[in-house]
Structure formats: structure tokens, C-alpha cells
Design a protein around this motif. Structure first.
Motif, PDB file in Angstrom:
ATOM      1  N   PHE A   1       0.811  -1.219   0.000  1.00 23.08           N
ATOM      2  CA  PHE A   1       0.000   0.000   0.000  1.00 23.08           C
ATOM      3  C   PHE A   1       0.846   1.271   0.000  1.00 23.08           C
ATOM      4  CE2 PHE A   1      -2.675  -3.009   2.668  1.00 23.08           C
ATOM      5  CZ  PHE A   1      -3.464  -3.407   1.595  1.00 23.08           C
ATOM      6  N   ALA A   2       2.180   1.137  -0.055  1.00 19.64           N
ATOM      7  CA  ALA A   2       3.060   2.303   0.078  1.00 19.64           C
ATOM      8  C   ALA A   2       2.785   3.393  -0.961  1.00 19.64           C
ATOM      9  CB  ALA A   2       4.519   1.853   0.016  1.00 19.64           C
ATOM     10  N   PRO A   3       2.598   3.092  -2.257  1.00 20.39           N
ATOM     11  CA  PRO A   3       2.322   4.171  -3.216  1.00 20.39           C
ATOM     12  C   PRO A   3       1.027   4.922  -2.915  1.00 20.39           C
ATOM     13  CG  PRO A   3       3.012   2.178  -4.362  1.00 20.39           C
ATOM     14  CD  PRO A   3       2.784   1.792  -2.946  1.00 20.39           C
ATOM     15  N   MET A   4      -0.024   4.184  -2.550  1.00 22.43           N
ATOM     16  CA  MET A   4      -1.286   4.842  -2.216  1.00 22.43           C
ATOM     17  C   MET A   4      -1.162   5.675  -0.943  1.00 22.43           C
ATOM     18  SD  MET A   4      -4.098   1.907  -3.127  1.00 22.43           S
ATOM     19  CE  MET A   4      -3.263   0.628  -2.190  1.00 22.43           C
ATOM     20  N   GLU A   5      -0.413   5.154   0.042  1.00 22.36           N
ATOM     21  CA  GLU A   5      -0.219   5.902   1.280  1.00 22.36           C
ATOM     22  C   GLU A   5       0.544   7.198   1.017  1.00 22.36           C
ATOM     23  OE1 GLU A   5       1.802   3.321   3.913  1.00 22.36           O
ATOM     24  OE2 GLU A   5       0.193   1.844   3.955  1.00 22.36           O
ATOM     25  N   SER A   6       1.569   7.126   0.170  1.00 21.04           N
ATOM     26  CA  SER A   6       2.350   8.327  -0.131  1.00 21.04           C
ATOM     27  C   SER A   6       1.493   9.379  -0.836  1.00 21.04           C
ATOM     28  CB  SER A   6       3.555   7.953  -1.000  1.00 21.04           C
ATOM     29  OG  SER A   6       4.302   9.084  -1.341  1.00 21.04           O
ATOM     30  N   ALA A   7       0.689   8.939  -1.798  1.00 21.34           N
ATOM     31  CA  ALA A   7      -0.171   9.891  -2.512  1.00 21.34           C
ATOM     32  C   ALA A   7      -1.209  10.502  -1.577  1.00 21.34           C
ATOM     33  CB  ALA A   7      -0.860   9.176  -3.675  1.00 21.34           C
ATOM     34  N   LEU A   8      -1.800   9.680  -0.714  1.00 23.46           N
ATOM     35  CA  LEU A   8      -2.792  10.195   0.231  1.00 23.46           C
ATOM     36  C   LEU A   8      -2.166  11.167   1.214  1.00 23.46           C
ATOM     37  CD1 LEU A   8      -5.679  10.092   1.358  1.00 23.46           C
ATOM     38  CD2 LEU A   8      -4.988   8.133   2.748  1.00 23.46           C
ATOM     39  N   TYR A   9      -0.947  10.857   1.665  1.00 20.44           N
ATOM     40  CA  TYR A   9      -0.279  11.748   2.607  1.00 20.44           C
ATOM     41  C   TYR A   9      -0.009  13.113   1.978  1.00 20.44           C
ATOM     42  CZ  TYR A   9       3.405  13.746   5.489  1.00 20.44           C
ATOM     43  OH  TYR A   9       4.155  14.599   6.247  1.00 20.44           O
ATOM     44  N   HIS A  10       0.481  13.119   0.739  1.00 13.92           N
ATOM     45  CA  HIS A  10       0.785  14.390   0.084  1.00 13.92           C
ATOM     46  C   HIS A  10      -0.487  15.191  -0.206  1.00 13.92           C
ATOM     47  CE1 HIS A  10       5.063  13.882  -0.278  1.00 13.92           C
ATOM     48  NE2 HIS A  10       4.918  12.687  -0.814  1.00 13.92           N
TER      49      HIS A  10
END
Length: 298
Positions: free
Chosen positions: A237-246
Motif C-alpha cells: 500500500f506504500a504508493p497509495m499511502e504516499s499519494a494520500l499523505y501528500h
């Protein structure tokens, strides 16, 4: 759900959601949990120095979800230890993994085909534990969304959430490895499952419980098997988490960084005005030139 009924799996899905976890699925859960414990730094030394502490740590890894869910529901945390057959089964597996001659049992379970099978079966128990926690909490707190999600999350990922306490039993204190600070894949996917099953239990998700159990189980099993097969340690889930965080949480941090940069530049400008830098030649060379001129004049 339309997909399940279209594929003609309705009866299979109902039977799958009712399958008993004891003994085979529970055995896989205990085996994988204690294998992960053995891979922790210093766990083997604790097993040799203090078998009782190692056993209690292993039981916390196996029954951590039930213990934490009992605490949240106001029940005695020792209640999971009243199930004698599960305690005996987990204790036998603990003994074989840590004390089997020549480490044969651990090597057999850690063999890749066996490990894939055990990891997949453990994920089946995760889905069923989340459902059990959500249903139990919903029967007590009809409109308590957060309470239901918390109990389902604790039931499915309790061993990770109480990992700091389990480490204390082994004489280790690593607060920087708090599961809430750095969530593992298991904790994240359990939280997602707790949210989904809570929405379904409160009739906000147009799907039956049996179908959701089946679909969620297939997702976590396939994902976990792929992670073990390809030796993937980071969360998928790291790519989705990074996009959501930004998108949601980086605005304040970026604006504060710009504010600090402007303040630093302003301070540098003020210091430059108060203490102007020497132009051209350094002060030491200027002193040498003046001394030479005075000697020549003399």
C-alpha cells in the motif's frame, strides 16, 4: 454479491465462511506467529536462558488479539487462556519450533512451499477474527463506529499492537518500533478489514457477510502469499499511502518549511548588514602589505 452468484459460488462461499478454524487453521496461525517470534533478535537467547519468559511471549503472539479485544470490551484479559485445547496446541508448537532437535521442525515449516501454505492459512484466521470482533462489539455498541472498528482491529492484529509489551517480557524495550508509529502490512490490512466489516455490519455496504468474508480472505491470502514468494518486506500500500499523505497531510509541513526558510534568509541578511564581509583581499594579507610598506619607507 453479483460476482459470486454469477460464478455459481454462493453455496461454496457460505460453507467457506462457516468452516471451523480448529485445529488446522489455528495450527497455522500459531506456527507462523511463533516463527516470527523466533526471528526476532535475542529471542533464541531468551529461550535458552528463560523458557518461561519465552513461552509467555509466544502465547502473547498467538493470543494477543483475543487479549487486547477482551481489554477493550471490559472482559478479563486472562479469558483466552481458559481454552485448554488451544493453549496446549500453541504450547506444543512453541516447544517444537524452539527446542526440536537439530531445529528440524522450524526448518520444515520455513521451507518455502510449506511457508507459503502456512502463511495463506494464517490469513484465513485473520479475516475470521476480524469478523468475530466486529460482530461482538456491534452487539454491544450499536452506533459506536469507532468502538466496533477498534475491537475488530484489535482482534485481528492484536499481537502486533501489543508488540511493545511482548518485547518487555523478553527484556527488550524499543519504543521506536511501536506499531502505531510504524504500521506493518498486517496491521494496515487488518484496519482496512475492520472498517469494511463494520460498514457491512451496520448495513452501509451492499454485500452479505459471507461474500465479504470470502472476497476479503482471497485478497489477503493472495497478497500475503505473493509477499512471501517474492520476499517482499515493504507494504504494497506504500504508493497509495504516499499519494494520500501528500494530498491530505503535507500542506502544513510544506508551508512551515517555507516559513522557516524565509526566517533564516532574513536573519542572514541582517547579519550581513551588521557585519559586512571584507571585499577583495583578506584582512591578514592586508596587514602583511601594510608592514612591507612601512619597512620600505624606513
Amino acid at each position: 454479491m453479483d460476482i459470486v452468484s454469477t460464478l455459481g459460488l454462493s453455496n461454496f462461499v457460505v460453507q467457506f465462511s462457516r468452516i471451523s478454524l480448529y485445529p488446522f487453521f489455528d495450527m497455522a496461525h500459531y506456527t507462523m506467529s511463533i516463527m516470527n517470534l523466533k526471528n526476532q533478535p535475542g529471542a533464541i537467547d531468551v529461550a535458552h536462558d528463560s523458557p518461561i519468559a519465552c513461552w509467555f511471549s509466544g502465547m502473547l503472539c498467538c493470543f494477543g488479539g483475543a487479549i487486547l479485544a477482551s481489554l477493550l470490551l471490559g472482559e478479563p484479559p486472562i479469558e483466552p487462556f481458559t481454552n485448554n485445547r488451544n493453549i496446549i496446541l500453541a504450547s506444543v508448537i512453541w516447544y517444537l519450533i524452539f527446542y526440536c532437535p537439530f531445529d528440524k521442525f522450524y526448518k520444515c515449516c520455513n521451507f518455502l512451499p510449506s511457508k507459503l501454505f502456512i502463511a495463506g492459512m494464517k490469513e484465513v484466521t485473520r479475516a475470521r477474527k476480524i469478523v468475530a470482533g466486529v460482530v461482538d462489539a456491534h452487539s454491544r455498541y450499536r452506533n459506536g463506529w469507532l468502538a466496533v472498528i477498534a475491537v475488530g482491529w484489535a482482534k485481528g492484529a492484536g499481537s502486533g499492537l501489543i508488540s511493545n509489551f511482548e518485547q518487555l517480557v523478553r527484556g527488550v524495550w524499543m519504543p521506536e518500533r511501536n506499531e502505531l508509529l510504524k504500521m506493518s502490512y498486517a496491521t494496515k490490512v487488518t484496519l482496512i478489514g475492520a472498517v469494511l466489516f463494520t460498514l457491512q455490519e451496520m448495513n452501509h455496504l451492499p454485500i452479505t457477510r459471507h461474500n465479504l468474508i470470502f472476497l476479503y480472505t482471497m485478497f489477503v491470502v493472495s497478497t500475503k502469499v505473493a509477499m512471501v514468494l517474492f520476499n517482499i518486506h515493504h507494504s504494497p500500500f506504500a504508493p497509495m499511502e504516499s499519494a494520500l499523505y501528500h494530498m491530505a497531510f503535507s500542506w502544513q509541513s510544506s508551508s512551515s518549511e517555507d516559513h522557516f526558510k524565509t526566517e533564516a534568509s532574513n536573519k542572514e541578511e541582517l547579519q550581513g548588514k551588521q557585519c559586512p564581509a571584507p571585499s577583495g583581499i583578506p584582512s591578514e594579507e592586508m596587514d602583511m602589505i601594510k608592514r612591507r610598506k612601512t619597512k620600505k619607507s624606513e
